[in-house]
Design a protein around this motif. Sequence first.
Motif, mmCIF file in Angstrom:
data_model
loop_
_atom_site.group_PDB
_atom_site.id
_atom_site.type_symbol
_atom_site.label_atom_id
_atom_site.label_comp_id
_atom_site.label_asym_id
_atom_site.label_seq_id
_atom_site.Cartn_x
_atom_site.Cartn_y
_atom_site.Cartn_z
ATOM 1 N N ILE A 218 -74.209 -15.030 23.380
ATOM 2 C CA ILE A 218 -72.866 -14.778 23.915
ATOM 3 C C ILE A 218 -71.914 -15.918 23.537
ATOM 4 O O ILE A 218 -70.728 -15.698 23.285
ATOM 5 N N LEU A 219 -72.464 -17.146 23.456
ATOM 6 C CA LEU A 219 -71.606 -18.293 23.105
ATOM 7 C C LEU A 219 -71.108 -18.176 21.669
ATOM 8 O O LEU A 219 -69.946 -18.457 21.381
ATOM 9 N N THR A 220 -71.995 -17.726 20.772
ATOM 10 C CA THR A 220 -71.579 -17.499 19.380
ATOM 11 C C THR A 220 -70.489 -16.444 19.333
ATOM 12 O O THR A 220 -69.504 -16.580 18.607
ATOM 13 N N ALA A 221 -70.659 -15.368 20.123
ATOM 14 C CA ALA A 221 -69.666 -14.286 20.143
ATOM 15 C C ALA A 221 -68.313 -14.797 20.632
ATOM 16 O O ALA A 221 -67.268 -14.465 20.058
ATOM 17 N N LEU A 222 -68.329 -15.625 21.689
ATOM 18 C CA LEU A 222 -67.070 -16.179 22.208
ATOM 19 C C LEU A 222 -66.407 -17.085 21.172
ATOM 20 O O LEU A 222 -65.206 -17.018 20.937
ATOM 21 N N PHE A 223 -67.242 -17.915 20.526
ATOM 22 C CA PHE A 223 -66.708 -18.809 19.500
ATOM 23 C C PHE A 223 -66.038 -17.997 18.386
ATOM 24 O O PHE A 223 -64.912 -18.288 17.972
ATOM 25 N N LEU A 224 -66.726 -16.954 17.920
ATOM 26 C CA LEU A 224 -66.169 -16.116 16.852
ATOM 27 C C LEU A 224 -64.876 -15.438 17.302
ATOM 28 O O LEU A 224 -63.920 -15.343 16.540
ATOM 29 N N ALA A 225 -64.838 -14.975 18.563
ATOM 30 C CA ALA A 225 -63.639 -14.302 19.075
ATOM 31 C C ALA A 225 -62.435 -15.246 19.021
ATOM 32 O O ALA A 225 -61.358 -14.860 18.572
#
Length: 278
Positions: A218-225
Amino acid sequence: MFLESIIYLFIFLLGLCIGSFLNVVIYRTEEEKSFIKGRSFCPNCKHNLNWKDLFPVFSYLLLGGECRYCKAKISWQYPAVEISTAIIFLLISLQATSYKLQAILNLVFWFYIASVLIVIFVYDLKHYLIPDNVLFPAIVIAFIYKVFVNLSFSNWNLIENWKLGIGNSFSILNLLLAVIIASGFFFLIWFLSSGKWMGFGDVKLAILLGLMLGLPNILTALFLAFFFGAIIGIILMIFQGRNVKSEIPFGPFLVVGFFVVLFWGNSLVTWYIKLIQF
Ligand SMILES: [Zn+2]
């Protein structure tokens, strides 16, 4: 090989049809109508659509992007959502490691979540709003499904085996932590900026994404967002003269971040680790 091609072709066509249905869901949510009942009709002239008008993408191309009856332009949203849904369904099914009953159930579950996120992507982009009637049932169903996967015995634990390892069965504790961190983070931004920087819809959307991805994905997803959001924000500032205060909905970036992590998360992380080692 031949059988696999048939399966993938079938999934692609299924994606086109579901995409067509998602357009109906988006339209009826906009009009606050039930999307279960009633026939499809042209939003402009309200003429009921013929069966010939209901083929995803093909009808759009054959009619040259116009309504058969009133010649009003049909939004490119319709074919775009249909094709995107088909491609995402295909990418999801490429992740499945088998076609046992459990894997098929898993596939249906991920198709459902993907559909919900596609609707949220379009709706938030158009109306700066994440519809609760689509998001809330998905949160409940995702939670029940994850608890079910966790509590079930032996081979049911294989239910979430994916080729790329993302979406592997996480403990409920991991998922709840992911939910608290992701939605807590957005809640803080929402609270501290009195809703100016981030809408409350993003707080709720982060609950679903945390449940689906777990930690640390989820942290990777937030970073990408945030990464995609910054790039698009800068492009809009340069080419459309928007200032920083102009509203850009954040939901679409979260959805894109989610799908990138789902499909390419492991390759991304491997690439990044190699990058910082040299
Ligand atoms: Zn019409």
